[in-house]
Design a protein around this motif. Structure first.
Motif, PDB file in Angstrom:
ATOM      1  N   TYR A 164       0.786  -1.229   0.042  1.00 15.16           N
ATOM      2  CA  TYR A 164       0.037  -0.011   0.085  1.00 15.16           C
ATOM      3  C   TYR A 164       1.014   1.267   0.115  1.00 15.16           C
ATOM      4  O   TYR A 164       1.539   1.443   0.930  1.00 15.16           O
ATOM      5  CB  TYR A 164      -0.892  -0.070   1.185  1.00 15.16           C
ATOM      6  CG  TYR A 164      -1.806   1.444   1.626  1.00 15.16           C
ATOM      7  CD1 TYR A 164      -3.090   1.430   0.922  1.00 15.16           C
ATOM      8  CD2 TYR A 164      -1.218   2.161   2.236  1.00 15.16           C
ATOM      9  CE1 TYR A 164      -3.525   2.508   1.145  1.00 15.16           C
ATOM     10  CE2 TYR A 164      -1.974   3.517   2.505  1.00 15.16           C
ATOM     11  CZ  TYR A 164      -3.077   3.487   1.890  1.00 15.16           C
ATOM     12  OH  TYR A 164      -4.085   4.705   2.113  1.00 15.16           O
ATOM     13  N   GLY A 165       0.868   2.204  -0.998  1.00 16.78           N
ATOM     14  CA  GLY A 165       1.565   3.211  -0.981  1.00 16.78           C
ATOM     15  C   GLY A 165       0.894   4.432  -1.600  1.00 16.78           C
ATOM     16  O   GLY A 165      -0.075   4.337  -2.216  1.00 16.78           O
ATOM     17  N   GLN A 166       1.257   5.614  -0.836  1.00 23.15           N
ATOM     18  CA  GLN A 166       0.617   6.824  -1.304  1.00 23.15           C
ATOM     19  C   GLN A 166       1.576   7.826  -1.647  1.00 23.15           C
ATOM     20  O   GLN A 166       2.749   7.888  -1.140  1.00 23.15           O
ATOM     21  CB  GLN A 166       0.153   7.614  -0.060  1.00 23.15           C
ATOM     22  CG  GLN A 166      -1.064   6.806   0.549  1.00 23.15           C
ATOM     23  CD  GLN A 166      -1.337   7.429   2.100  1.00 23.15           C
ATOM     24  OE1 GLN A 166      -0.694   7.433   3.056  1.00 23.15           O
ATOM     25  NE2 GLN A 166      -2.517   7.994   1.906  1.00 23.15           N
ATOM     26  N   SER A 167       1.384   8.460  -2.910  1.00 25.01           N
ATOM     27  CA  SER A 167       2.154   9.458  -3.631  1.00 25.01           C
ATOM     28  C   SER A 167       3.698   8.793  -4.097  1.00 25.01           C
ATOM     29  O   SER A 167       3.458   7.863  -4.541  1.00 25.01           O
ATOM     30  CB  SER A 167       2.353  10.709  -2.926  1.00 25.01           C
ATOM     31  OG  SER A 167       2.991  11.549  -3.300  1.00 25.01           O
ATOM     32  N   ILE A 168       4.481   9.392  -3.503  1.00 28.55           N
ATOM     33  CA  ILE A 168       5.663   8.738  -3.697  1.00 28.55           C
ATOM     34  C   ILE A 168       5.935   7.108  -3.285  1.00 28.55           C
ATOM     35  O   ILE A 168       6.714   6.383  -3.931  1.00 28.55           O
ATOM     36  CB  ILE A 168       7.167   9.509  -3.258  1.00 28.55           C
ATOM     37  CG1 ILE A 168       8.488   9.012  -4.201  1.00 28.55           C
ATOM     38  CG2 ILE A 168       7.353   9.420  -1.805  1.00 28.55           C
ATOM     39  CD1 ILE A 168       9.566   9.955  -4.071  1.00 28.55           C
ATOM     40  N   GLY A 169       5.117   7.194  -2.024  1.00 26.23           N
ATOM     41  CA  GLY A 169       5.255   5.554  -1.673  1.00 26.23           C
ATOM     42  C   GLY A 169       4.503   4.614  -2.719  1.00 26.23           C
ATOM     43  O   GLY A 169       4.690   3.337  -2.587  1.00 26.23           O
TER      44      GLY A 169
ATOM     45  N   LEU B 115      -1.913  -4.992  -4.786  1.00 26.62           N
ATOM     46  CA  LEU B 115      -0.959  -3.766  -4.857  1.00 26.62           C
ATOM     47  C   LEU B 115      -2.029  -2.570  -4.939  1.00 26.62           C
ATOM     48  O   LEU B 115      -2.949  -2.527  -5.818  1.00 26.62           O
ATOM     49  CB  LEU B 115       0.077  -3.556  -6.146  1.00 26.62           C
ATOM     50  CG  LEU B 115       0.726  -2.279  -6.287  1.00 26.62           C
ATOM     51  CD1 LEU B 115       1.698  -2.074  -5.113  1.00 26.62           C
ATOM     52  CD2 LEU B 115       1.329  -2.490  -7.546  1.00 26.62           C
ATOM     53  N   ILE B 116      -1.916  -1.683  -3.935  1.00 24.37           N
ATOM     54  CA  ILE B 116      -2.652  -0.710  -3.747  1.00 24.37           C
ATOM     55  C   ILE B 116      -2.088   0.807  -3.930  1.00 24.37           C
ATOM     56  O   ILE B 116      -1.078   0.813  -3.119  1.00 24.37           O
ATOM     57  CB  ILE B 116      -3.358  -0.531  -2.459  1.00 24.37           C
ATOM     58  CG1 ILE B 116      -4.331  -1.917  -2.440  1.00 24.37           C
ATOM     59  CG2 ILE B 116      -4.647   0.541  -2.412  1.00 24.37           C
ATOM     60  CD1 ILE B 116      -5.055  -2.160  -1.050  1.00 24.37           C
ATOM     61  N   VAL B 117      -2.408   1.633  -4.742  1.00 25.56           N
ATOM     62  CA  VAL B 117      -1.623   2.872  -4.872  1.00 25.56           C
ATOM     63  C   VAL B 117      -2.427   4.095  -4.991  1.00 25.56           C
ATOM     64  O   VAL B 117      -3.679   4.039  -5.566  1.00 25.56           O
ATOM     65  CB  VAL B 117      -0.608   3.064  -5.947  1.00 25.56           C
ATOM     66  CG1 VAL B 117       0.448   1.724  -5.966  1.00 25.56           C
ATOM     67  CG2 VAL B 117      -1.323   2.721  -7.373  1.00 25.56           C
ATOM     68  N   GLU B 118      -2.088   5.067  -4.271  1.00 26.78           N
ATOM     69  CA  GLU B 118      -2.906   6.288  -4.394  1.00 26.78           C
ATOM     70  C   GLU B 118      -2.297   7.397  -4.786  1.00 26.78           C
ATOM     71  O   GLU B 118      -1.269   7.910  -4.427  1.00 26.78           O
ATOM     72  CB  GLU B 118      -3.455   6.494  -2.783  1.00 26.78           C
ATOM     73  CG  GLU B 118      -4.178   7.954  -2.504  1.00 26.78           C
ATOM     74  CD  GLU B 118      -4.176   8.191  -0.919  1.00 26.78           C
ATOM     75  OE1 GLU B 118      -3.921   9.568  -0.796  1.00 26.78           O
ATOM     76  OE2 GLU B 118      -4.389   7.363  -0.310  1.00 26.78           O
ATOM     77  N   ASN B 119      -2.896   8.361  -5.514  1.00 26.17           N
ATOM     78  CA  ASN B 119      -2.197   9.485  -6.015  1.00 26.17           C
ATOM     79  C   ASN B 119      -0.694   9.592  -6.349  1.00 26.17           C
ATOM     80  O   ASN B 119       0.219  10.241  -5.890  1.00 26.17           O
ATOM     81  CB  ASN B 119      -2.709  10.669  -5.103  1.00 26.17           C
ATOM     82  CG  ASN B 119      -3.965  10.928  -4.881  1.00 26.17           C
ATOM     83  OD1 ASN B 119      -4.761  10.848  -5.897  1.00 26.17           O
ATOM     84  ND2 ASN B 119      -4.453  11.712  -3.805  1.00 26.17           N
ATOM     85  N   THR B 120      -0.616   8.447  -7.048  1.00 22.56           N
ATOM     86  CA  THR B 120       1.210   8.576  -7.650  1.00 22.56           C
ATOM     87  C   THR B 120       1.293   9.072  -9.052  1.00 22.56           C
ATOM     88  O   THR B 120       0.431   9.478  -9.547  1.00 22.56           O
ATOM     89  CB  THR B 120       1.802   7.159  -7.510  1.00 22.56           C
ATOM     90  OG1 THR B 120       3.063   7.342  -7.502  1.00 22.56           O
ATOM     91  CG2 THR B 120       1.161   6.180  -8.362  1.00 22.56           C
TER      92      THR B 120
ATOM     93  N   VAL C 280      -0.256  16.129  -7.898  1.00 27.30           N
ATOM     94  CA  VAL C 280       0.048  15.105  -9.177  1.00 27.30           C
ATOM     95  C   VAL C 280      -1.187  15.288 -10.043  1.00 27.30           C
ATOM     96  O   VAL C 280      -2.416  14.827  -9.446  1.00 27.30           O
ATOM     97  CB  VAL C 280       0.001  13.725  -8.441  1.00 27.30           C
ATOM     98  CG1 VAL C 280       0.190  12.718  -9.763  1.00 27.30           C
ATOM     99  CG2 VAL C 280       1.075  13.492  -7.561  1.00 27.30           C
ATOM    100  N   PRO C 281      -1.162  15.830 -11.204  1.00 21.93           N
ATOM    101  CA  PRO C 281      -2.484  15.981 -12.081  1.00 21.93           C
ATOM    102  C   PRO C 281      -2.861  14.679 -12.310  1.00 21.93           C
ATOM    103  O   PRO C 281      -2.551  13.573 -12.555  1.00 21.93           O
ATOM    104  CB  PRO C 281      -1.412  16.307 -13.494  1.00 21.93           C
ATOM    105  CG  PRO C 281      -0.211  17.143 -12.827  1.00 21.93           C
ATOM    106  CD  PRO C 281       0.199  16.196 -11.767  1.00 21.93           C
TER     107      PRO C 281
ATOM    108  N   HIS D 123      -4.724  15.988  -2.768  1.00 24.65           N
ATOM    109  CA  HIS D 123      -3.443  15.228  -2.672  1.00 24.65           C
ATOM    110  C   HIS D 123      -3.327  14.429  -1.158  1.00 24.65           C
ATOM    111  O   HIS D 123      -3.061  13.521  -0.930  1.00 24.65           O
ATOM    112  CB  HIS D 123      -2.060  15.855  -3.127  1.00 24.65           C
ATOM    113  CG  HIS D 123      -0.924  15.098  -3.340  1.00 24.65           C
ATOM    114  ND1 HIS D 123      -0.827  14.135  -4.290  1.00 24.65           N
ATOM    115  CD2 HIS D 123       0.074  15.072  -2.373  1.00 24.65           C
ATOM    116  CE1 HIS D 123       0.298  13.459  -4.048  1.00 24.65           C
ATOM    117  NE2 HIS D 123       0.880  14.010  -3.037  1.00 24.65           N
ATOM    118  N   ASN D 124      -3.625  15.414  -0.329  1.00 27.81           N
ATOM    119  CA  ASN D 124      -3.593  14.941   0.961  1.00 27.81           C
ATOM    120  C   ASN D 124      -4.849  14.442   1.729  1.00 27.81           C
ATOM    121  O   ASN D 124      -4.495  14.074   2.948  1.00 27.81           O
ATOM    122  CB  ASN D 124      -2.960  16.213   1.781  1.00 27.81           C
ATOM    123  CG  ASN D 124      -1.676  16.710   1.404  1.00 27.81           C
ATOM    124  OD1 ASN D 124      -0.701  15.849   1.066  1.00 27.81           O
ATOM    125  ND2 ASN D 124      -1.554  18.021   1.347  1.00 27.81           N
TER     126      ASN D 124
END
Length: 361
Positions: free
Chosen positions: A185-190, A208-213, A265-266, A333-334
């Motif tokens: 699980y990663g957010q932005s650069i994560g 795999l879970i990603v947010e706003n990358t 992040v657009p 983003h936040n």
């Protein structure tokens, strides 16, 4: 974190007035100072020394000290499941037996490895870990990158890749967590860290879970910092997720969570990443492109505890398929993870992957 590159634009504008030329300033800032700009680990102030602990939120945990392949010490948190979480009367009741030990119970629950954004420290993400731990009854490893929080070293793309591998290796070698399904699980650069790790260890990852990358850092610079756009080619910290997603096998399910009002992040970055996922996964599904999408349900208190007043009724959610794109119309983003349907989307996705979701009491 307040923004992906905090303070750079204001700094650059002030420097232009006294610099010989904007090109010299841009080259210097982007090439020599980019690690500081990309990894503002001391932001907000105090983040390197003031790191909240899970017990501040009533969560049991162990301080986890990891030593990376290049001998850097990381100070992380490990939250392993217990049959009963006495400090949380609202914890979801999971199936167990009287003679089952806490270790045996934990070995039957999935394990989430969390990769945070580029600002703050792992203590600032404990409310997210709490949802995984209390509401979904998952084990949680909160990775503290080098140069962040109380971890040693200095952050860089090469270093964070080693940190992520070290965290995964720890779980894979663990006496009982090694038997659990592993979710990244990663957010932005994560999110970029998680994608990179999965591309090198897809055999070990269940989901795999990603947010706003983003597609890559060089592609983010022109929109995040227009004044340095012409010098984006000098960005040596790549985090090129666009080239890593095609390396992931079609069998690895992915959930992309996108805040439509992300000011850092657009939206196009998540859109294009989703296009790559669709090419990788035959029949990949996206909520707003389907005609058979179920309408959003009433709020489920067992999984949505963040900002119940957030209104994003326009969000649709897929109900079938392994990989999904979930759009949060009012997410920035936040605060995307605080939007009303965010955690329901996560729970639905994991259940669709064949993982235990939760038990309603």
């Amino acid at each position: 974190m307040a923004g992906f590159f905090p303070t750079l634009e204001s700094f650059a504008k002030g420097t232009v007035a006294t610099a010989a030329g904007i090109s010299t300033v841009g080259v210097g800032l982007l090439f020599f100072g980019q690690n500081y700009l990309i990894y503002p680990s001391a932001f907000p102030p105090g983040s390197r020394i003031d790191v909240p602990v899970p017990t501040d939120y009533g969560l049991p945990y162990q301080d986890l000290v990891l030593v990376t392949a290049d001998n850097v010490t990381l100070r992380c948190y490990m939250l392993t499941q217990r049959k009963e979480i006495k400090s949380h009367g609202n914890a979801i009741e999971a199936e167990t037996t009287d003679d089952e030990t806490d270790e045996e119970f934990a070995s039957k629950r999935p394990t989430v490895i969390m990769f945070h954004g580029n600002g703050g420290n792992i203590g600032h993400r404990i409310p997210i870990a709490k949802i995984f731990y209390v509401k979904m009854r998952y084990n949680v490893l909160m990775l503290s990158y080098r140069g962040y929080g109380l971890s040693e070293g200095n952050p860089s793309e090469k270093g964070l890749r080693l940190d992520a591998q070290c965290a995964l290796d720890h779980v894979l070698a663990h006496s009982y967590l090694s038997r659990t399904p592993i979710i990244l699980y990663g957010q932005s650069i994560g999110g970029a860290v998680a994608i990179d790790l999965a591309s090198r260890n897809h055999h070990a990852i269940r989901a795999l879970i990603v947010e706003n990358t983003f597609l890559s850092l060089p592609k983010l610079v022109p929109s995040a910092l227009p004044v340095l756009g012409p010098f984006a080619f000098l960005c040596h910290q790549k985090w090129d997720s666009a080239s890593k997603i095609p390396l992931l096998p079609a069998e690895l399910p992915m959930l992309l969570l996108s805040g439509r009002n992300d000011q850092v992040v657009p939206r196009e970055h998540m859109e294009e990443l989703w296009q790559l996922v669709q090419k990788r996964v035959p029949g990949g599904q996206r909520a707003d492109e389907r005609t058979d999408v179920a309408k959003p349900d009433a709020k489920d208190e067992s999984t949505d505890e963040a900002q119940p007043d957030a209104k994003d009724e326009g969000t649709n959610r897929t109900q079938l398929g392994n990989s999904r794109f979930h759009d949060l119309p009012f997410g920035t983003h936040n605060d995307t993870c605080a939007q009303h349907t965010y955690w329901r989307a996560v729970a639905d996705f994991l259940e669709g992957c064949g993982l235990p979701r939760y038990h309603k009491t």
